[in-house]
Scaffold this motif. Sequence first.
Motif, PDB file in Angstrom:
ATOM      1  N   SER A  56       0.659  -1.154   0.038  1.00 24.15           N
ATOM      2  CA  SER A  56       0.098  -0.065  -0.050  1.00 24.15           C
ATOM      3  C   SER A  56       0.748   1.177  -0.089  1.00 24.15           C
ATOM      4  O   SER A  56       0.395   2.415   0.084  1.00 24.15           O
ATOM      5  N   GLY A  77      -4.700   4.253   0.243  1.00 25.97           N
ATOM      6  CA  GLY A  77      -3.700   3.433   0.719  1.00 25.97           C
ATOM      7  C   GLY A  77      -4.149   2.823   2.207  1.00 25.97           C
ATOM      8  O   GLY A  77      -3.723   1.434   2.486  1.00 25.97           O
ATOM      9  N   LYS A 127      -6.083  -0.309   1.041  1.00 22.68           N
ATOM     10  CA  LYS A 127      -5.206  -1.302   0.847  1.00 22.68           C
ATOM     11  C   LYS A 127      -4.936  -2.039   1.915  1.00 22.68           C
ATOM     12  O   LYS A 127      -4.797  -3.160   1.968  1.00 22.68           O
TER      13      LYS A 127
END
Length: 239
Positions: free
Chosen positions: A163, A225, A228
Amino acid sequence: MNKHALPCKPNYTVKQILFVVLFCESLAVIAAITGAIALDLPPKTYFAEVNRGGLITWVSFLQLLIAAILSRNIFKIVKSVPQLKINKSGFFWLTISIGLFFLALDDLLGIHEQMDYWIHQLFQLKQTDLSDLIDDLIVGGYLILFIIYVAFQWQTIKVFQRSFIFFKLGFILTAGMVVLDIVSNNQLFISMVVDDIAIASVIQQWLEVIEDSAKIFAEGMFIVGVYKCWQIATTVSHE
């Protein structure tokens, strides 16, 4: 581990989330700029604080709130996972969640601006173009503290390495935002290269628009992010 007690699973791909986030952010930024221009208002009008009609500030608040909630979900998952490698990241995600909630409130209530006011009062500073940069430096301090914390937790969060590209992009945009925030806070720096006050004022307004737009897109990268990371944590919890 009781999987039924875990938060709901991420049901969309990272690409889908990235597209939705970028589309919504672009729409909000374009609407704010064109709306202000159509009404013959300064372009930064809808990028101002909430109490001044800053619709983009509400977007920023909601994005930070979403990132905080996702971080909280990751914390709930990893603290229940028996694998020590990912379980150790629980405190990190709890801290990140609390930090993002604070930043969301800061956006809404202008906490860093209040801190700026208290510093001026405490040290009896006169309001000058230079002292006016204190609130921008406080925001920069947030970023520095976060980078230091991530550095100390590096070994703990390496499991989420897939990520990191989104966080790197977010950090780059955030750093650009801080620089633009300092430059556009007043005409201290702009006046060094532009003599005409009217032109300097226009440049300052557009720099403020670019700065707040960078903030919005930086937050978007952080959302993707964290999403993820949520996927990674969920996958590990079901192994």
